[in-house]
Design an enzyme around this catalytic site. Structure first.
Site, PDB file in Angstrom:
ATOM      1  N   ARG A  56       0.835  -1.209   0.000  1.00 21.09           N
ATOM      2  CA  ARG A  56       0.000   0.000   0.000  1.00 21.09           C
ATOM      3  C   ARG A  56       0.872   1.262   0.000  1.00 21.09           C
ATOM      4  O   ARG A  56       0.567   2.246  -0.675  1.00 21.09           O
ATOM      5  CB  ARG A  56      -0.922  -0.030   1.224  1.00 21.09           C
ATOM      6  N   HIS A  60       0.776   4.360  -2.709  1.00 24.75           N
ATOM      7  CA  HIS A  60       0.545   5.745  -2.302  1.00 24.75           C
ATOM      8  C   HIS A  60       1.725   6.642  -2.653  1.00 24.75           C
ATOM      9  O   HIS A  60       1.547   7.842  -2.882  1.00 24.75           O
ATOM     10  CB  HIS A  60       0.232   5.805  -0.805  1.00 24.75           C
ATOM     11  N   ASN A  88      -3.210   8.688   4.549  1.00 28.41           N
ATOM     12  CA  ASN A  88      -1.967   7.972   4.852  1.00 28.41           C
ATOM     13  C   ASN A  88      -1.694   7.745   6.333  1.00 28.41           C
ATOM     14  O   ASN A  88      -0.701   7.096   6.679  1.00 28.41           O
ATOM     15  CB  ASN A  88      -0.771   8.735   4.255  1.00 28.41           C
ATOM     16  N   HIS A 185      -5.766  -5.437  -2.930  1.00 25.09           N
ATOM     17  CA  HIS A 185      -6.682  -5.498  -1.784  1.00 25.09           C
ATOM     18  C   HIS A 185      -6.879  -6.917  -1.270  1.00 25.09           C
ATOM     19  O   HIS A 185      -7.638  -7.136  -0.335  1.00 25.09           O
ATOM     20  CB  HIS A 185      -8.042  -4.879  -2.157  1.00 25.09           C
TER      21      HIS A 185
END
Length: 314
Positions: A56, A60, A88, A185
């Site tokens: 993740r 990001h 975040n 995911h």
């Protein structure tokens, strides 16, 4: 026109790196991949959530200013960094990157960027979770700018399909990339706040998102009641949340996924078709994921340096 110019401006901040190569450190730091792999493997033995956190984190990083390690920088003085932006604050496993950087610096000081270490760690996070491996293009430079205000550019779990498409296209990514990268995911868990909109006060006429499977919605409401005071309450992304597989896509077809953005993949003929393909074949999904990961991780920004410490600029 204004929206188009805004997208053009954001896209102009980064491009797909043509100077990245898989053998970039072959002469200057040939042990870098084994050192990063060891840091990820050691961390995973102690913390089963580390791989999801690293994957993740890389996503990001790449969606803001390209893959330049800006997500790793700490806030300083009046500057609030990306990692402290609303989307975040739940990022974790920064310590794994720190450990890998220390190990690399002890052997190859001033050679390997933090951005490259994060890209390698994200790949290793997938591998250690049972997923596919790939050659990571390397040669990124570390950025010197990190602003929490820019985290608004990240795709949100509440996005519909048109919002997702626009967000990904700003980064030069297609609907195919959207469908494949959403498969990330399959790892990790989510706080209730990311899907509360689907199980409480959905709209003026119904409390629960009608696209959710009723029994799944009921189970989510038990874990995340309307007046939920447990800040860390949450749910695994899928039943095999520490294993990288195609279960996520099967759950989309069963209407048993957490985010509105997950369910949104059913609302475009292109992404719906891909969801069905990925649900029926883990191999097809894995190959598509690798292709899109290489594409996303090759978005280079305005990186200028090789940081000595991943949390601060030189």
């Amino acid at each position: 026109m204004a929206a188009f110019l805004s997208s053009l401006l954001i896209f102009s901040l980064f491009s797909f790196g043509t100077s990245l190569t898989s053998n970039y450190y072959q002469k200057t730091c040939p042990v870098v991949e084994s050192l990063v792999r060891k840091a990820v493997t050691d961390a995973t033995k102690r913390d089963k959530t580390a791989p999801a956190g690293l994957l993740r984190m890389h996503f990001h990083d790449c969606f803001i200013r390209g893959c330049d390690g800006s997500v790793l920088l700490s806030s300083k003085g009046n500057n609030k960094a990306e990692k402290d932006g609303p989307p975040n604050v739940s990022l974790h496993a920064f310590y794994v990157v720190d450990n890998a950087k220390r190990a690399v610096e002890s052997v190859c000081p001033g050679v390997v960027s933090c951005a490259d270490i994060l890209a390698l760690a994200a790949r290793d996070a997938v591998v250690v979770s049972g997923g596919p491996s790939w050659d990571v293009p390397k040669g990124r430079k570390d950025g010197r700018i990190s602003k929490a205000s820019e985290t608004i550019q990240l795709p949100a779990p509440t996005f519909n399909i048109s919002q997702l498409q626009q967000s990904f296209s700003r980064s030069g990514l297609s609907l195919e990339d959207l469908a494949a990268l959403s498969g990330g995911h399959t790892l990790g868990s989510s706080h209730c706040s990311s899907f509360n909109n689907r199980i409480h006060n959905f709209n003026s006429t119904t409390d629960i998102d009608p696209s959710l499977h009723p029994s799944f919605a009921a189970s989510l409401r038990r874990v995340c009641p309307a007046k939920n005071n447990a800040k860390k309450a949450g749910v695994a992304m899928d039943p095999s949340s520490s294993t990288f597989d195609n279960t996520y896509y099967k759950l989309i077809l069963q209407h048993k996924v957490l985010f509105s953005s997950d369910n949104a993949l059913l609302n475009s003929p292109k992404t719906r078709s891909l969801v069905s393909k990925f649900a029926s074949s883990n191999d097809v999904f894995s190959k598509a994921f690798v292709k899109s990961m290489i594409k996303m991780s090759s978005i280079t920004g305005g990186g200028q340096e090789i940081r000595k410490n991943c949390r601060v600029v030189n």
